[in-house]
Design an enzyme around this catalytic site. Structure first.
Site, PDB file in Angstrom:
ATOM      1  N   ASP A 267      38.613  30.146  38.128  1.00 18.97           N
ATOM      2  CA  ASP A 267      38.504  30.196  37.203  1.00 18.97           C
ATOM      3  C   ASP A 267      37.339  30.047  36.894  1.00 18.97           C
ATOM      4  O   ASP A 267      37.207  29.435  36.090  1.00 18.97           O
ATOM      5  CB  ASP A 267      40.199  31.328  36.763  1.00 18.97           C
ATOM      6  CG  ASP A 267      40.131  32.164  36.257  1.00 18.97           C
ATOM      7  OD1 ASP A 267      38.541  33.025  36.015  1.00 18.97           O
ATOM      8  OD2 ASP A 267      40.898  32.965  35.156  1.00 18.97           O
TER       9      ASP A 267
ATOM     10  N   HIS B  86      38.272  42.574  43.166  1.00 20.02           N
ATOM     11  CA  HIS B  86      38.062  42.629  41.705  1.00 20.02           C
ATOM     12  C   HIS B  86      36.527  41.924  40.811  1.00 20.02           C
ATOM     13  O   HIS B  86      36.336  42.148  39.854  1.00 20.02           O
ATOM     14  CB  HIS B  86      39.349  41.097  41.345  1.00 20.02           C
ATOM     15  CG  HIS B  86      39.141  40.847  39.475  1.00 20.02           C
ATOM     16  ND1 HIS B  86      40.149  41.418  38.792  1.00 20.02           N
ATOM     17  CD2 HIS B  86      39.036  39.886  39.695  1.00 20.02           C
ATOM     18  CE1 HIS B  86      40.244  41.302  37.406  1.00 20.02           C
ATOM     19  NE2 HIS B  86      38.673  39.692  38.165  1.00 20.02           N
TER      20      HIS B  86
HETATM   21 FE1  N7H Z   1      39.262  38.365  36.360  1.00 22.52          FE
HETATM   22  N1  N7H Z   1      41.764  35.903  40.009  1.00 22.52           N
HETATM   23  O1  N7H Z   1      42.665  35.124  39.470  1.00 22.52           O
HETATM   24  O2  N7H Z   1      41.986  37.052  40.599  1.00 22.52           O
HETATM   25  N2  N7H Z   1      38.821  37.544  37.577  1.00 22.52           N
HETATM   26  N3  N7H Z   1      40.927  38.184  36.328  1.00 22.52           N
HETATM   27  N4  N7H Z   1      39.475  39.789  34.524  1.00 22.52           N
HETATM   28  N5  N7H Z   1      37.144  38.253  36.128  1.00 22.52           N
HETATM   29  C1  N7H Z   1      37.691  36.420  37.919  1.00 22.52           C
HETATM   30  O3  N7H Z   1      33.681  34.640  37.814  1.00 22.52           O
HETATM   31  C2  N7H Z   1      41.982  37.501  37.227  1.00 22.52           C
HETATM   32  C3  N7H Z   1      40.600  39.961  33.831  1.00 22.52           C
HETATM   33  C4  N7H Z   1      36.243  39.446  34.708  1.00 22.52           C
HETATM   34  O4  N7H Z   1      31.111  38.798  37.072  1.00 22.52           O
HETATM   35  C5  N7H Z   1      37.633  35.399  39.104  1.00 22.52           C
HETATM   36  O5  N7H Z   1      35.317  33.427  37.257  1.00 22.52           O
HETATM   37  C6  N7H Z   1      43.330  36.947  37.447  1.00 22.52           C
HETATM   38  C7  N7H Z   1      40.529  41.413  32.955  1.00 22.52           C
HETATM   39  C8  N7H Z   1      35.378  39.844  35.148  1.00 22.52           C
HETATM   40  O6  N7H Z   1      31.497  37.714  38.931  1.00 22.52           O
HETATM   41  C9  N7H Z   1      38.973  35.085  39.239  1.00 22.52           C
HETATM   42  C10 N7H Z   1      43.205  37.927  36.099  1.00 22.52           C
HETATM   43  C11 N7H Z   1      39.045  41.745  33.385  1.00 22.52           C
HETATM   44  C12 N7H Z   1      35.320  38.227  35.522  1.00 22.52           C
HETATM   45  C13 N7H Z   1      39.719  36.518  38.495  1.00 22.52           C
HETATM   46  C14 N7H Z   1      42.722  38.699  35.625  1.00 22.52           C
HETATM   47  C15 N7H Z   1      38.408  40.322  33.605  1.00 22.52           C
HETATM   48  C16 N7H Z   1      36.181  37.722  36.360  1.00 22.52           C
HETATM   49  C17 N7H Z   1      36.426  35.341  39.874  1.00 22.52           C
HETATM   50  C18 N7H Z   1      44.499  38.572  35.613  1.00 22.52           C
HETATM   51  C19 N7H Z   1      38.498  42.453  32.270  1.00 22.52           C
HETATM   52  C20 N7H Z   1      33.445  37.687  36.184  1.00 22.52           C
HETATM   53  C21 N7H Z   1      36.133  33.578  38.866  1.00 22.52           C
HETATM   54  C22 N7H Z   1      46.125  37.709  35.533  1.00 22.52           C
HETATM   55  C23 N7H Z   1      39.074  43.305  31.593  1.00 22.52           C
HETATM   56  C24 N7H Z   1      33.254  38.980  37.354  1.00 22.52           C
HETATM   57  C25 N7H Z   1      35.215  34.008  37.475  1.00 22.52           C
HETATM   58  C26 N7H Z   1      31.790  37.872  38.221  1.00 22.52           C
HETATM   59  C27 N7H Z   1      36.327  36.956  37.892  1.00 22.52           C
HETATM   60  C28 N7H Z   1      41.278  36.978  38.412  1.00 22.52           C
HETATM   61  C29 N7H Z   1      41.990  39.475  34.228  1.00 22.52           C
HETATM   62  C30 N7H Z   1      37.541  40.530  34.158  1.00 22.52           C
HETATM   63  C31 N7H Z   1      39.570  34.630  40.205  1.00 22.52           C
HETATM   64  C32 N7H Z   1      44.441  36.447  37.805  1.00 22.52           C
HETATM   65  C33 N7H Z   1      42.163  41.668  32.338  1.00 22.52           C
HETATM   66  C34 N7H Z   1      34.445  39.906  33.903  1.00 22.52           C
END
Ligand code: N7H
Length: 485
Positions: free
Chosen positions: A207, A343
């Protein structure tokens, strides 16, 4: 827009969790508090004593240099040591009710902030129930249903360091004593996961990879990393188009979500529905990668769609270099490489929005941390969660309705987003939320069968609370929020 042109940004004035990677942390405590209604002036006087303890962005830059030097020394055989630098950080943020409580009543002009997260929980899609009088109540932990006036963020290299700092901060406000000016509502402790899982959230994915660079703040940008104007993150700066009170300059809204993750259940789904035609383990890994849009290593599937490339995942100069249009620059109509609803595509659709105004105003800076224990052998065996774990989600933005709230409601939850695709994209399988389980599906999961909608048995990320806060600049904390003793 600020009424007059603001002075150049001063890193000594911005609280350190917002920019440049945020407060360095191995562990972080969030202390959610209420301000005692009978001791408001005392609290405001005590805030003056907190100001010197607040970690600024300038301090974060120094701390990160120290960490870098220590890492180098640790790798040098002559000076080899595994000791972490002892470091702590302190930030503070206030909810709308907190600002009202201390008498800072000028309109900041952000509707979700003014209303509070609980009032908007139904629209976010949070599970909950509606009473006979029509009032929606989210299924949150009871602490988060109480009025929360503010949050203290304390970070450190170890629990001992954080406890020490927390004791120092608590003493200022007589926390726990009969004359306390703040009362603890909830304490949430996050920890970086151990060993090789460092930096990975509980589903196992790296992440904190894609964070927008901020103009004239992040001096070095990596390929594919978008640069946003300062006002997308900081109030009153270029790109913040809303009228703000002068004290809001260089503050940022903090959207906090207390998110539970059902890890054994998620893993069970990957195993049961592994992409066919591959050995079961590989089919499960590919399925996970197609739900998230990255392999667990962080490597983007838009670049490497069929096999993981761990070196790519770890390489900040390459791991953001994709736009979902690498094969056909003007055509994002296939899900060969990445499902439309993966996602990372839902939450930052990159070239999918080239014809629709781009993504800049919807970018956020994420700064969360995992909480809860590792999956036990028993949980892995039964496929059932027994211990509470998840993500303490933090996102900074200058406009909640365009930032966190927009991403959740208009992108993640909306089955037709991204727009104008030949098949319905469906739900964000990681964070999509709805009270209608019929919507729990997405297309493009199986690369050989892209039009098929795959049903999701449940939401593996469950919101258990949250609130919107405002993290003021250090000058405003001192001159507007605090009063001199
Ligand atoms: Fe997410 N996951 O593990 O699946 N997220 N996220 N997120 N997320 C991202 O690029 C995850 C949540 C965003 O610019 C990665 O840093 C999990 C909320 C945004 O390419 C992974 C949860 C919201 C990005 C996860 C969660 C977002 C992003 C890739 C909850 C907003 C950047 C690693 C438990 C409403 C996208 C990375 C881009 C990336 C996960 C929550 C948003 C692995 C498990 C609530 C904007």
């Amino acid at each position: 827009m600020a009424t007059s042109a603001p002075k150049p940004l001063d890193f000594n004035n911005v609280q350190g969790d917002i920019l440049l990677g945020g407060l360095p942390k191995k562990t972080q405590t969030f202390l959610f508090f209420q301000i005692d209604a009978n001791r408001i002036q005392e609290f405001r006087k005590q805030l003056t004593k907190l100001v010197p303890l607040i970690t600024s962005t300038a301090q974060v830059i120094k701390d990160r240099t120290k960490i870098g030097q220590n890492k180098q020394a640790a790798e040098d055989p002559k000076t080899r040591s595994n000791l972490l630098v002892k470091l702590s950080g302190v930030n503070i943020a206030f909810s709308h009710t907190g600002l009202v409580q201390i008498g800072v009543k000028d309109k900041i002009n952000d509707n979700p902030f003014d209303a509070g997260m609980q009032a908007g929980a139904k629209d976010l899609g949070d599970p909950g129930s509606t009473s006979s009088s029509g009032t929606f109540s989210p299924s949150w932990d009871p602490e988060f249903k109480k009025e929360i006036h503010g949050v203290l963020l304390i970070t450190g290299d170890s629990h001992a360091t954080v406890h020490e700092k927390l004791a120092e901060v608590g003493k200022i406000f007589c926390l726990g004593a009969h004359n306390a000016t703040i009362h603890e509502i909830k304490r949430a402790v996050g920890d970086v996961r151990p060993g090789a899982e460092k930096g990975h959230e509980h589903f196992g994915f790296l992440d904190g990879i894609s964070v927008p660079a901020v103009k004239d703040v992040d001096k070095k940008t990596n390929r594919g990393q978008e640069t946003v104007r300062q006002g997308i993150i900081l109030l009153g700066r270029e790109g913040d188009t809303v009228q703000r009170p002068s004290w809001a300059l260089d503050g940022s809204f903090l959207s906090f979500r207390y998110l539970s993750q059902l890890v054994p259940e998620f893993n069970g789904f990957l195993k049961a529905k592994a992409i066919p035609g591959l050995p079961p383990h590989q089919g499960a890994e590919l399925l996970g990668a197609r739900l998230v849009g990255r392999w667990k290593s962080g490597a983007p599937i838009d670049v490497t769609p069929t096999a993981d490339d761990p070196a790519l995942g770890l390489d900040p100069t390459r791991n953001n270099d994709f736009s979902f249009n690498s094969v056909f620059p003007d055509d994002q109509s296939t899900q060969d490489r990445c499902p439309f609803a993966a996602h990372v595509r839902k939450t930052n659709p990159r070239a999918d929005l080239n014809k629709f105004g781009g993504t800049e105003i919807h970018r956020i800076i994420r700064s969360g941390i995992a909480f809860g224990p590792e999956v036990s052998a028993e949980e892995a065996k039964t496929g059932k969660t027994q211990h509470h774990r998840g993500l303490l989600f933090v996102a900074y933005q200058s406009n909640i309705a365009q930032g966190f709230q927009f991403i959740q409601e208009q992108w993640a939850n909306a089955p037709t987003f991204p727009p104008q695709k030949p098949v319905q994209p469906g739900f964000d399988p990681i964070i999509g939320q709805s009270n209608d389980p019929n919507l729990f599906e997405l297309s493009g999961v199986d690369p050989n069968n892209q039009a098929t909608q795959t049903k999701l048995p449940t939401q593996w990320v469950v919101p258990k609370g949250g609130e919107y806060f405002f993290t003021p600049s250090i000058t405003s904390l001192k001159d507007t929020f605090a009063v001199s003793a």
